[in-house]
Design a protein around this motif. Structure first.
Motif, PDB file in Angstrom:
ATOM      1  N   GLY A  37       0.779  -1.229   0.000  1.00 40.47           N
ATOM      2  CA  GLY A  37       0.000   0.000   0.000  1.00 40.47           C
ATOM      3  C   GLY A  37       0.809   1.277   0.000  1.00 40.47           C
ATOM      4  O   GLY A  37       0.224   2.370   0.002  1.00 40.47           O
ATOM      5  N   ARG A  38       2.152   1.181  -0.001  1.00 40.32           N
ATOM      6  CA  ARG A  38       3.003   2.365   0.010  1.00 40.32           C
ATOM      7  C   ARG A  38       3.701   2.509  -1.338  1.00 40.32           C
ATOM      8  O   ARG A  38       4.127   1.518  -1.935  1.00 40.32           O
ATOM      9  N   PRO A  39       3.841   3.753  -1.817  1.00 45.23           N
ATOM     10  CA  PRO A  39       4.557   3.947  -3.087  1.00 45.23           C
ATOM     11  C   PRO A  39       6.044   3.689  -2.921  1.00 45.23           C
ATOM     12  O   PRO A  39       6.663   4.102  -1.940  1.00 45.23           O
ATOM     13  N   VAL A  40       6.619   2.994  -3.884  1.00 48.51           N
ATOM     14  CA  VAL A  40       8.049   2.714  -3.909  1.00 48.51           C
ATOM     15  C   VAL A  40       8.558   2.940  -5.321  1.00 48.51           C
ATOM     16  O   VAL A  40       7.771   3.053  -6.265  1.00 48.51           O
ATOM     17  N   PHE A  41       9.853   3.022  -5.465  1.00 48.60           N
ATOM     18  CA  PHE A  41      10.435   2.933  -6.797  1.00 48.60           C
ATOM     19  C   PHE A  41      11.535   1.888  -6.769  1.00 48.60           C
ATOM     20  O   PHE A  41      12.170   1.643  -5.727  1.00 48.60           O
ATOM     21  N   VAL A  42      11.730   1.250  -7.901  1.00 53.04           N
ATOM     22  CA  VAL A  42      12.648   0.117  -8.024  1.00 53.04           C
ATOM     23  C   VAL A  42      13.719   0.487  -9.038  1.00 53.04           C
ATOM     24  O   VAL A  42      13.416   1.028 -10.100  1.00 53.04           O
ATOM     25  N   THR A  43      14.980   0.190  -8.689  1.00 51.99           N
ATOM     26  CA  THR A  43      16.090   0.533  -9.571  1.00 51.99           C
ATOM     27  C   THR A  43      16.894  -0.708  -9.933  1.00 51.99           C
ATOM     28  O   THR A  43      17.012  -1.647  -9.153  1.00 51.99           O
ATOM     29  N   GLY A  44      17.452  -0.686 -11.132  1.00 55.18           N
ATOM     30  CA  GLY A  44      18.407  -1.693 -11.574  1.00 55.18           C
ATOM     31  C   GLY A  44      19.712  -1.008 -11.920  1.00 55.18           C
ATOM     32  O   GLY A  44      19.722   0.156 -12.340  1.00 55.18           O
ATOM     33  N   SER A  45      20.813  -1.720 -11.731  1.00 57.97           N
ATOM     34  CA  SER A  45      22.117  -1.076 -11.829  1.00 57.97           C
ATOM     35  C   SER A  45      23.122  -1.928 -12.586  1.00 57.97           C
ATOM     36  O   SER A  45      22.955  -3.138 -12.749  1.00 57.97           O
ATOM     37  N   HIS A  46      24.205  -1.264 -12.985  1.00 60.75           N
ATOM     38  CA  HIS A  46      25.336  -1.974 -13.567  1.00 60.75           C
ATOM     39  C   HIS A  46      26.059  -2.833 -12.538  1.00 60.75           C
ATOM     40  O   HIS A  46      26.940  -3.617 -12.906  1.00 60.75           O
ATOM     41  N   GLN A  58      24.648  -5.150 -11.116  1.00 60.71           N
ATOM     42  CA  GLN A  58      23.965  -6.445 -11.281  1.00 60.71           C
ATOM     43  C   GLN A  58      22.875  -6.689 -10.240  1.00 60.71           C
ATOM     44  O   GLN A  58      22.365  -7.803 -10.122  1.00 60.71           O
ATOM     45  N   THR A  59      22.498  -5.647  -9.475  1.00 60.85           N
ATOM     46  CA  THR A  59      21.489  -5.819  -8.434  1.00 60.85           C
ATOM     47  C   THR A  59      20.256  -4.974  -8.721  1.00 60.85           C
ATOM     48  O   THR A  59      20.269  -4.053  -9.547  1.00 60.85           O
ATOM     49  N   VAL A  60      19.189  -5.313  -7.986  1.00 57.49           N
ATOM     50  CA  VAL A  60      17.916  -4.594  -8.044  1.00 57.49           C
ATOM     51  C   VAL A  60      17.608  -4.123  -6.629  1.00 57.49           C
ATOM     52  O   VAL A  60      17.769  -4.887  -5.670  1.00 57.49           O
ATOM     53  N   ARG A  61      17.150  -2.857  -6.486  1.00 56.12           N
ATOM     54  CA  ARG A  61      16.872  -2.323  -5.150  1.00 56.12           C
ATOM     55  C   ARG A  61      15.495  -1.688  -5.110  1.00 56.12           C
ATOM     56  O   ARG A  61      14.996  -1.178  -6.123  1.00 56.12           O
ATOM     57  N   ILE A  62      14.879  -1.714  -3.904  1.00 59.25           N
ATOM     58  CA  ILE A  62      13.587  -1.084  -3.657  1.00 59.25           C
ATOM     59  C   ILE A  62      13.824   0.122  -2.755  1.00 59.25           C
ATOM     60  O   ILE A  62      14.581   0.041  -1.779  1.00 59.25           O
ATOM     61  N   TRP A  63      13.143   1.249  -3.055  1.00 61.14           N
ATOM     62  CA  TRP A  63      13.319   2.487  -2.298  1.00 61.14           C
ATOM     63  C   TRP A  63      11.963   3.016  -1.856  1.00 61.14           C
ATOM     64  O   TRP A  63      10.997   2.990  -2.613  1.00 61.14           O
ATOM     65  N   ASP A  64      11.898   3.526  -0.643  1.00 61.45           N
ATOM     66  CA  ASP A  64      10.693   4.167  -0.138  1.00 61.45           C
ATOM     67  C   ASP A  64      10.513   5.498  -0.860  1.00 61.45           C
ATOM     68  O   ASP A  64      11.396   6.357  -0.826  1.00 61.45           O
ATOM     69  N   ALA A  65       9.360   5.690  -1.503  1.00 64.61           N
ATOM     70  CA  ALA A  65       9.137   6.887  -2.303  1.00 64.61           C
ATOM     71  C   ALA A  65       8.941   8.132  -1.449  1.00 64.61           C
ATOM     72  O   ALA A  65       9.034   9.248  -1.967  1.00 64.61           O
ATOM     73  N   HIS A  66       8.649   7.970  -0.149  1.00 63.40           N
ATOM     74  CA  HIS A  66       8.491   9.132   0.730  1.00 63.40           C
ATOM     75  C   HIS A  66       9.816   9.590   1.313  1.00 63.40           C
ATOM     76  O   HIS A  66      10.095  10.785   1.379  1.00 63.40           O
ATOM     77  N   THR A  67      10.645   8.643   1.743  1.00 63.81           N
ATOM     78  CA  THR A  67      11.881   8.994   2.439  1.00 63.81           C
ATOM     79  C   THR A  67      13.118   8.879   1.572  1.00 63.81           C
ATOM     80  O   THR A  67      14.159   9.442   1.912  1.00 63.81           O
ATOM     81  N   GLY A  68      13.034   8.137   0.477  1.00 61.33           N
ATOM     82  CA  GLY A  68      14.213   7.880  -0.336  1.00 61.33           C
ATOM     83  C   GLY A  68      15.145   6.845   0.248  1.00 61.33           C
ATOM     84  O   GLY A  68      16.241   6.618  -0.263  1.00 61.33           O
ATOM     85  N   SER A  69      14.719   6.170   1.329  1.00 62.75           N
ATOM     86  CA  SER A  69      15.558   5.168   1.979  1.00 62.75           C
ATOM     87  C   SER A  69      15.402   3.815   1.295  1.00 62.75           C
ATOM     88  O   SER A  69      14.306   3.465   0.839  1.00 62.75           O
ATOM     89  N   PRO A  70      16.467   3.011   1.236  1.00 62.62           N
ATOM     90  CA  PRO A  70      16.344   1.667   0.662  1.00 62.62           C
ATOM     91  C   PRO A  70      15.502   0.778   1.558  1.00 62.62           C
ATOM     92  O   PRO A  70      15.530   0.902   2.790  1.00 62.62           O
ATOM     93  N   ILE A  71      14.745  -0.108   0.955  1.00 62.31           N
ATOM     94  CA  ILE A  71      13.923  -1.077   1.684  1.00 62.31           C
ATOM     95  C   ILE A  71      14.570  -2.448   1.529  1.00 62.31           C
ATOM     96  O   ILE A  71      14.678  -2.970   0.416  1.00 62.31           O
ATOM     97  N   GLY A  72      14.983  -3.026   2.633  1.00 60.04           N
ATOM     98  CA  GLY A  72      15.601  -4.342   2.580  1.00 60.04           C
ATOM     99  C   GLY A  72      16.976  -4.307   1.924  1.00 60.04           C
ATOM    100  O   GLY A  72      17.585  -3.254   1.727  1.00 60.04           O
ATOM    101  N   ASP A  73      17.446  -5.480   1.599  1.00 57.89           N
ATOM    102  CA  ASP A  73      18.755  -5.617   0.960  1.00 57.89           C
ATOM    103  C   ASP A  73      18.604  -5.605  -0.556  1.00 57.89           C
ATOM    104  O   ASP A  73      17.500  -5.685  -1.097  1.00 57.89           O
TER     105      ASP A  73
END
Length: 507
Positions: free
Chosen positions: A230-239, A241-256
């Motif tokens: 129920g919370r907005p997030v954004f997901v990033t992929g990188s060179h 080789q990993t994928v990360r989830i970020w809290d759209a309100h705080t900009g903090s990473p969610i999990g590993d």
């Protein structure tokens, strides 16, 4: 630009940048203040300080000189005592007995301290650690201290008044690549960056606080907006080789970070499957993975292409989520996300698919749009055929809904942004200039209830465009920006630049 520092000049916030010259920039207007200052070499280190005579900059240059510059007049205030042949790698300023001082790291193990008013050298410390690399100043128990980091992962704390070392502790993991000091809950802390992430140290007890804050360690190459619990997030992929989830309100990473790809992650698309949040990623390792964002594990592998995929998108067809992918050989692939199997046979040789691709559902049909070789084409993926084409070459494509009318937004090789009717391919307004170089990505969303497009370009700008009126809305200068997406209707914007991400809000 090799270095930057911030201060105030005539009551206004300014940035001071160093390369072959020093430049002062008004942060309110983004305009230069005064003429460039010739420092007599290339800047290797830079800091600023406030003295009784006004703000100054201190520079170390690659020809081994350390000098003080008056920022108001641009005049040279002179060289620091005994600094004739000292190659400085880092500088920091603080106050000692009410006077401004500068702390300099010299190549090797030396730490020098000078009074900025008299330019006299006050002390020289011999570090036991090899290759001192960064320095930052703070207060510890009411006394000014310098915190020095070295490439062998040690932090050393020097009492500038007593002129002795008062603390030394090791940082686990990779070599320290950056250092800053601040206070946390009233306690002095050092913030250290390495390839493993960011770690905070309590200087009073020489212990780390909490777990390292981690992010990507290489360039962010893909980004999409989704939802998690129920919370907005954004997901990033990188060179990296990993994928990360970020809290759209705080900009903090969610999990590993989510690991599984063994090459660059080139594309990310978010969707929902049976009430669960899913991110689909394409990598240059030739695989397509669907990730369950709540569990942060691979939900499915989408197989079929023999060539690596360059991009993926997600749509909903007849109530079921589908994934569309474009491969390096210009083929288009379609999967049913629920089964992980191909929904249609692949469409070979969709011209330009490897360069620019978007998808949408219109009149119950799944449509892909590709652009290359001067032509933008529309493909019916079920029938595996081209249904239309226009003479237009796009670098990036996105689909939008404008007042109930399906439309597409393209970024042309001429650096303009165009809005076209999806049914006819006709322009809905004049091409929109603004970028000085072609935009590399475009994403659509809403702003204050109106449909907009967000483009980012290698000209280091992010631009927002009103799609109904085909007019510019706003421009944001973000050096090195590679991706940008709107997070909500209020204009909050997530941007990726290098390995970093940041959230910008409208004023």
């Amino acid at each position: 630009m090799d270095a930057v520092a911030c201060t105030t000049l005539n009551g206004r916030p300014v940035a001071v940048t160093g390369s072959e010259t020093l430049r002062v920039w008004d942060l309110a207007t983004s305009e230069p203040v005064g003429a460039p200052i010739d420092v007599g070499g290339r800047v290797s280190a830079l800091t600023v300080a406030m003295t009784p005579d006004g703000p100054v900059a201190v520079t170390g240059t690659t020809n081994a000189r350390v000098r003080v510059w008056d920022l108001a007049s641009g005049l040279d205030r002179g060289e620091l005592e005994g600094a004739e042949r000292i190659y400085v790698t880092a500088l920091a300023t603080t106050e000692l007995d009410g006077h401004p001082v500068v702390v300099a790291l010299a190549q090797g193990r030396k730490v020098h301290v000078w009074n900025l008013e008299t330019r006299r050298r006050l002390a020289t410390f011999e570090s036991r650690d090899a290759h001192v690399h960064h320095v930052a100043c703070t207060q510890l128990e009411g006394r000014p201290v310098a915190v020095v980091s070295s490439l062998d992962r040690w932090l050393t704390v020097w009492d500038l008044k007593a002129r002795r070392r008062v603390g030394s502790f090791g940082n686990d993991g990779d070599a320290l690549m950056s250092l800053a000091c601040t206070s946390l809950a009233g306690r002095p802390v050092a913030v250290c960056g390495s390839f493993n992430g960011v770690r905070v140290w309590d200087l009073s007890v020489s212990r780390p606080l909490g777990r390292p804050v981690t992010g990507h360690i290489r360039r962010v190459s893909a980004m999409d907006v989704g939802e998690l619990n129920g919370r907005p997030v954004f997901v990033t992929g990188s060179h990296d080789q990993t994928v990360r989830i970020w809290d759209a309100h705080t900009g903090s990473p969610i999990g590993d970070s989510m690991k599984g790809h063994w090459h660059d992650v080139r594309s990310v698309a978010c969707t929902m499957l049976r009430g669960r949040s899913i991110a689909v990623t394409a990598s240059w390792d030739g695989t397509v993975r669907a990730w369950d964002l709540e569990c942060q594990v691979t939900h499915a592998h989408l197989t079929g292409p023999s060539e690596r995929l360059t991009s993926v998108t997600c749509d909903v067809l007849d109530g079921r989520p589908v994934v569309i992918g474009s491969a390096q050989d210009d083929s288009l692939w379609t999967w049913d996300l629920a089964t992980g199997k191909a929904l249609y046979p692949p469409l070979p040789s969709a011209v330009g698919a490897r360069r620019a691709m978007a998808s949408t559902v219109t009149a119950g049909r799944l449509i892909a749009i590709t652009s290359g070789e001067g032509v933008t084409q529309f493909w019916d993926l079920a029938d595996r055929r081209s249904i239309a084409g226009i003479r237009h070459s796009a670098v990036a494509i996105a689909c939008a809904d404008i007042g109930g009318r399906p439309a597409m937004v393209t970024c042309g090789r001429d650096a303009t942004v165009q809005v076209r009717d999806l049914a006819t391919g006709r322009l809905l307004g004049p091409p929109m200039p603004g970028h000085s170089r072609p935009a590399q990505s475009v994403r659509c969303g809403t702003l204050d209830g109106r449909p907009v497009a967000v483009t980012c370009s290698i000209d280091d700008t992010v631009r927002i465009w009103d799609l109904e009126n085909c007019t510019p809305v706003d421009t944001l200068h973000v050096p090195g920006v590679s991706q940008a997406v709107l997070l909500d209707d209020t204009g909050r914007l997530a941007c990726a630049f290098g390995s970093d991400v940041a959230i910008f809000t409208r004023q």
